[in-house]
Design an enzyme around this catalytic site. Structure first.
Site, PDB file in Angstrom:
ATOM      1  N   ASN A   1       0.874  -1.175   0.000  1.00 24.32           N
ATOM      2  CA  ASN A   1       0.000   0.000   0.000  1.00 24.32           C
ATOM      3  C   ASN A   1       0.908   1.221   0.000  1.00 24.32           C
ATOM      4  O   ASN A   1       1.498   1.557   1.021  1.00 24.32           O
ATOM      5  CB  ASN A   1      -0.884  -0.039   1.263  1.00 24.32           C
ATOM      6  CG  ASN A   1      -1.688   1.226   1.471  1.00 24.32           C
ATOM      7  OD1 ASN A   1      -1.783   2.061   0.564  1.00 24.32           O
ATOM      8  ND2 ASN A   1      -2.256   1.376   2.652  1.00 24.32           N
ATOM      9  N   TRP A   2       1.015   1.829  -1.163  1.00 29.22           N
ATOM     10  CA  TRP A   2       1.946   2.971  -1.289  1.00 29.22           C
ATOM     11  C   TRP A   2       1.394   4.248  -0.660  1.00 29.22           C
ATOM     12  O   TRP A   2       2.096   5.234  -0.554  1.00 29.22           O
ATOM     13  CB  TRP A   2       2.274   3.218  -2.764  1.00 29.22           C
ATOM     14  CG  TRP A   2       3.266   2.252  -3.349  1.00 29.22           C
ATOM     15  CD1 TRP A   2       3.742   1.111  -2.762  1.00 29.22           C
ATOM     16  CD2 TRP A   2       3.915   2.353  -4.622  1.00 29.22           C
ATOM     17  NE1 TRP A   2       4.656   0.503  -3.601  1.00 29.22           N
ATOM     18  CE2 TRP A   2       4.780   1.244  -4.752  1.00 29.22           C
ATOM     19  CE3 TRP A   2       3.847   3.275  -5.678  1.00 29.22           C
ATOM     20  CZ2 TRP A   2       5.568   1.031  -5.878  1.00 29.22           C
ATOM     21  CZ3 TRP A   2       4.630   3.064  -6.813  1.00 29.22           C
ATOM     22  CH2 TRP A   2       5.479   1.952  -6.907  1.00 29.22           C
ATOM     23  N   LYS A   3       0.117   4.240  -0.302  1.00 26.32           N
ATOM     24  CA  LYS A   3      -0.527   5.442   0.258  1.00 26.32           C
ATOM     25  C   LYS A   3      -0.292   6.638  -0.682  1.00 26.32           C
ATOM     26  O   LYS A   3      -0.253   6.443  -1.898  1.00 26.32           O
ATOM     27  CB  LYS A   3      -0.023   5.695   1.683  1.00 26.32           C
ATOM     28  CG  LYS A   3      -0.134   4.424   2.552  1.00 26.32           C
ATOM     29  CD  LYS A   3       0.087   4.641   4.012  1.00 26.32           C
ATOM     30  CE  LYS A   3      -0.069   3.314   4.739  1.00 26.32           C
ATOM     31  NZ  LYS A   3      -0.002   3.443   6.182  1.00 26.32           N
TER      32      LYS A   3
ATOM     33  N   HIS B   1      -9.548   1.468   4.866  1.00 26.23           N
ATOM     34  CA  HIS B   1      -8.269   1.626   5.579  1.00 26.23           C
ATOM     35  C   HIS B   1      -8.472   2.610   6.734  1.00 26.23           C
ATOM     36  O   HIS B   1      -9.230   3.568   6.605  1.00 26.23           O
ATOM     37  CB  HIS B   1      -7.198   2.139   4.616  1.00 26.23           C
ATOM     38  CG  HIS B   1      -5.823   2.104   5.214  1.00 26.23           C
ATOM     39  ND1 HIS B   1      -5.398   3.058   6.102  1.00 26.23           N
ATOM     40  CD2 HIS B   1      -4.809   1.211   5.092  1.00 26.23           C
ATOM     41  CE1 HIS B   1      -4.162   2.751   6.494  1.00 26.23           C
ATOM     42  NE2 HIS B   1      -3.786   1.640   5.892  1.00 26.23           N
TER      43      HIS B   1
ATOM     44  N   GLU C   1      -6.794   4.960   7.782  1.00 24.87           N
ATOM     45  CA  GLU C   1      -6.518   6.370   7.451  1.00 24.87           C
ATOM     46  C   GLU C   1      -7.715   6.997   6.748  1.00 24.87           C
ATOM     47  O   GLU C   1      -7.988   8.188   6.919  1.00 24.87           O
ATOM     48  CB  GLU C   1      -5.233   6.465   6.607  1.00 24.87           C
ATOM     49  CG  GLU C   1      -3.999   6.198   7.484  1.00 24.87           C
ATOM     50  CD  GLU C   1      -2.790   5.638   6.765  1.00 24.87           C
ATOM     51  OE1 GLU C   1      -2.737   5.679   5.522  1.00 24.87           O
ATOM     52  OE2 GLU C   1      -1.883   5.142   7.463  1.00 24.87           O
TER      53      GLU C   1
ATOM     54  N   GLU D   1      -5.582  -4.642  10.630  1.00 26.40           N
ATOM     55  CA  GLU D   1      -4.512  -3.673  10.824  1.00 26.40           C
ATOM     56  C   GLU D   1      -4.772  -2.887  12.108  1.00 26.40           C
ATOM     57  O   GLU D   1      -5.560  -1.928  12.099  1.00 26.40           O
ATOM     58  CB  GLU D   1      -4.458  -2.688   9.650  1.00 26.40           C
ATOM     59  CG  GLU D   1      -4.155  -3.330   8.328  1.00 26.40           C
ATOM     60  CD  GLU D   1      -3.548  -2.316   7.358  1.00 26.40           C
ATOM     61  OE1 GLU D   1      -2.435  -2.555   6.889  1.00 26.40           O
ATOM     62  OE2 GLU D   1      -4.180  -1.274   7.108  1.00 26.40           O
TER      63      GLU D   1
ATOM     64  N   GLY E   1       2.603   2.250  10.767  1.00 25.47           N
ATOM     65  CA  GLY E   1       3.629   3.282  10.631  1.00 25.47           C
ATOM     66  C   GLY E   1       4.368   3.612  11.914  1.00 25.47           C
ATOM     67  O   GLY E   1       5.071   4.616  11.983  1.00 25.47           O
TER      68      GLY E   1
ATOM     69  N   SER F   1       3.282  -2.202  10.351  1.00 26.55           N
ATOM     70  CA  SER F   1       4.725  -2.324  10.618  1.00 26.55           C
ATOM     71  C   SER F   1       5.308  -3.690  10.240  1.00 26.55           C
ATOM     72  O   SER F   1       6.204  -4.188  10.916  1.00 26.55           O
ATOM     73  CB  SER F   1       5.029  -1.982  12.079  1.00 26.55           C
ATOM     74  OG  SER F   1       4.726  -0.618  12.328  1.00 26.55           O
TER      75      SER F   1
ATOM     76  N   GLY G   1       2.755  -1.156   4.270  1.00 26.58           N
ATOM     77  CA  GLY G   1       2.815   0.250   3.899  1.00 26.58           C
ATOM     78  C   GLY G   1       4.238   0.674   3.591  1.00 26.58           C
ATOM     79  O   GLY G   1       4.772   0.434   2.516  1.00 26.58           O
ATOM     80  N   GLY G   2       4.884   1.286   4.578  1.00 23.37           N
ATOM     81  CA  GLY G   2       6.215   1.878   4.380  1.00 23.37           C
ATOM     82  C   GLY G   2       7.214   0.946   3.712  1.00 23.37           C
ATOM     83  O   GLY G   2       7.972   1.374   2.815  1.00 23.37           O
TER      84      GLY G   2
HETATM   85  P1  PGA Z   1       2.849   0.269   7.587  1.00 25.98           P
HETATM   86  O1  PGA Z   1       1.380   0.526   6.994  1.00 25.98           O
HETATM   87  O2  PGA Z   1       3.343  -1.045   7.014  1.00 25.98           O
HETATM   88  O3  PGA Z   1       3.650   1.431   7.126  1.00 25.98           O
HETATM   89  O4  PGA Z   1       2.708   0.183   9.072  1.00 25.98           O
HETATM   90  C1  PGA Z   1       0.469  -0.530   6.801  1.00 25.98           C
HETATM   91  C2  PGA Z   1      -0.821  -0.010   6.222  1.00 25.98           C
HETATM   92  O5  PGA Z   1      -1.281   1.063   6.625  1.00 25.98           O
HETATM   93  O6  PGA Z   1      -1.426  -0.648   5.331  1.00 25.98           O
END
Ligand code: PGA
Length: 242
Positions: A8-10, A95, A97, A163, A169, A201, A222-223
Site C-alpha cells: 500500500n503505497w498510500k 483503511h 486512514e 490492521e 507506521g 509495521s 505500507g512503508g
Molecule cells: P505500515 O502501513 O506497514 O507502514 O505500518 C500498513 C498499512 O497502513 O497498510
C-alpha cells in the site's frame, strides 16, 4: 490458500516510481512467483501506467479506495469501474486512514466493498482497533463490530486485512499470540477460504514470523512496500501455496 503480499503505497509515488517496480521484478529474476499473489496498490494516478507496463510480470495492481457509485457528480472521486478499467485487480476499502481522515463509517465501507465486487474486482476490507481500545480489552469487540458493519452481503471473493491502528507506521507490532487470537476470531466470522492479511509495521525483519502465524494468509505492507529491497524479502517470506 494462496497468500497475498500487498503493498500500500498510500500518497507516495510519481512516474519515476516505475523504477521500484522494475527493481522488484529484477529481484524476481524475471517474473513474480505464482504461488503467491504479489500486489501493489499505488496512488490512483499510477494504476493504469503500471498495470499496462507490467501486465506480463505476475504482479497485480490495485486501488487504495473507491466511491460506492459507478459514475456521477462526485468531484475528485474514483469509482471501482474506473480502477477496473485502469487494470486494477483489487481495491483496498476502509483503511483506518480513510476511516479517520474522511470519517468513513462501516456502512460506507460496506457500500464501497459492494461496489468493488460489482465490478468483478476483489475488495481488501480493513479493520482494526485503536491503542485505547486494545488497552481497554475491547479489540475483539471492536473488530467484530467493524466486520459486522463493513462486510458485504456476498463474501465469496473478499480479502480481510487486520490492521491495528496503533501498529500502522509506528514500528509497533502486536505479539504473535495477539495476532493469532485476532485472526482466529476473524476466521470464525468469515469463510474458511477467505484470506486474512495482517498489516501494521510489517518489515523484512518480522515478516517470516508474522506470516507463519495460523490464519495469517498474507500481509498488507505500507512503508516497507515503497522500496524493492524491503518489499522483496517480505514477498518471499510468505509460504507459497502448496
Ligand atoms: P505500515 O502501513 O506497514 O507502514 O505500518 C500498513 C498499512 O497502513 O497498510
Amino acid at each position: 490458500m494462496k497468500p497475498i503480499i500487498a503493498g500500500n503505497w498510500k500518497m507516495n509515488g510519481l512516474a519515476a516510481s516505475v523504477a521500484e517496480v522494475e527493481a522488484l521484478i529484477a529481484k524476481f529474476a524475471g517474473s513474480a512467483p505464482d504461488d503467491r499473489d504479489v500486489l501493489i496498490c499505488p496512488p490512483a494516478t499510477l494504476v493504469a501506467n503500471l498495470a499496462a507496463k507490467f501486465s506480463d510480470e505476475a504482479i497485480q495492481f490495485g486501488g487504495q479506495d473507491c466511491h460506492a457509485n459507478s459514475s456521477g457528480a462526485h468531484t475528485g472521486d474514483i469509482s471501482a469501474e474506473m480502477l477496473a478499467d485502469a487494470g486494477a485487480g483489487f481495491v483496498i476499502v476502509g483503511h483506518s486512514e480513510r476511516r479517520a481522515d474522511h470519517g468513513e463509517s462501516d456502512a460506507v465501507v460496506r457500500a464501497k466493498a459492494e461496489a468493488v465486487l460489482r465490478t468483478g474486482l476483489t475488495p481488501i476490507i480493513c479493520v482494526g482497533e485503536t491503542e485505547a481500545e486494545r488497552k481497554a480489552g475491547k479489540a475483539l469487540d471492536i473488530v467484530g463490530a467493524q466486520l459486522k458493519g463493513s462486510l458485504p452481503e456476498t463474501v465469496d471473493n473478499i480479502v480481510i486485512a487486520y490492521e491495528p491502528v496503533w501498529a500502522i507506521g509506528t514500528g509497533l507490532v502486536p505479539t504473535n499470540d495477539d495476532i493469532a487470537e485476532m485472526h482466529g476470531f476473524i476466521r470464525t466470522k468469515t469463510r474458511k477460504d477467505t484470506r486474512i492479511l495482517y498489516g501494521g509495521s510489517v518489515k523484512p525483519g518480522n515478516a517470516v514470523e508474522i506470516l507463519a502465524i495460523a490464519d495469517v494468509n498474507g500481509a498488507l505492507v505500507g512503508g516497507a512496500s515503497l522500496k524493492a529491497e524491503d518489499f522483496y524479502p517480505i514477498v518471499m517470506a510468505a509460504q507459497g501455496e502448496d
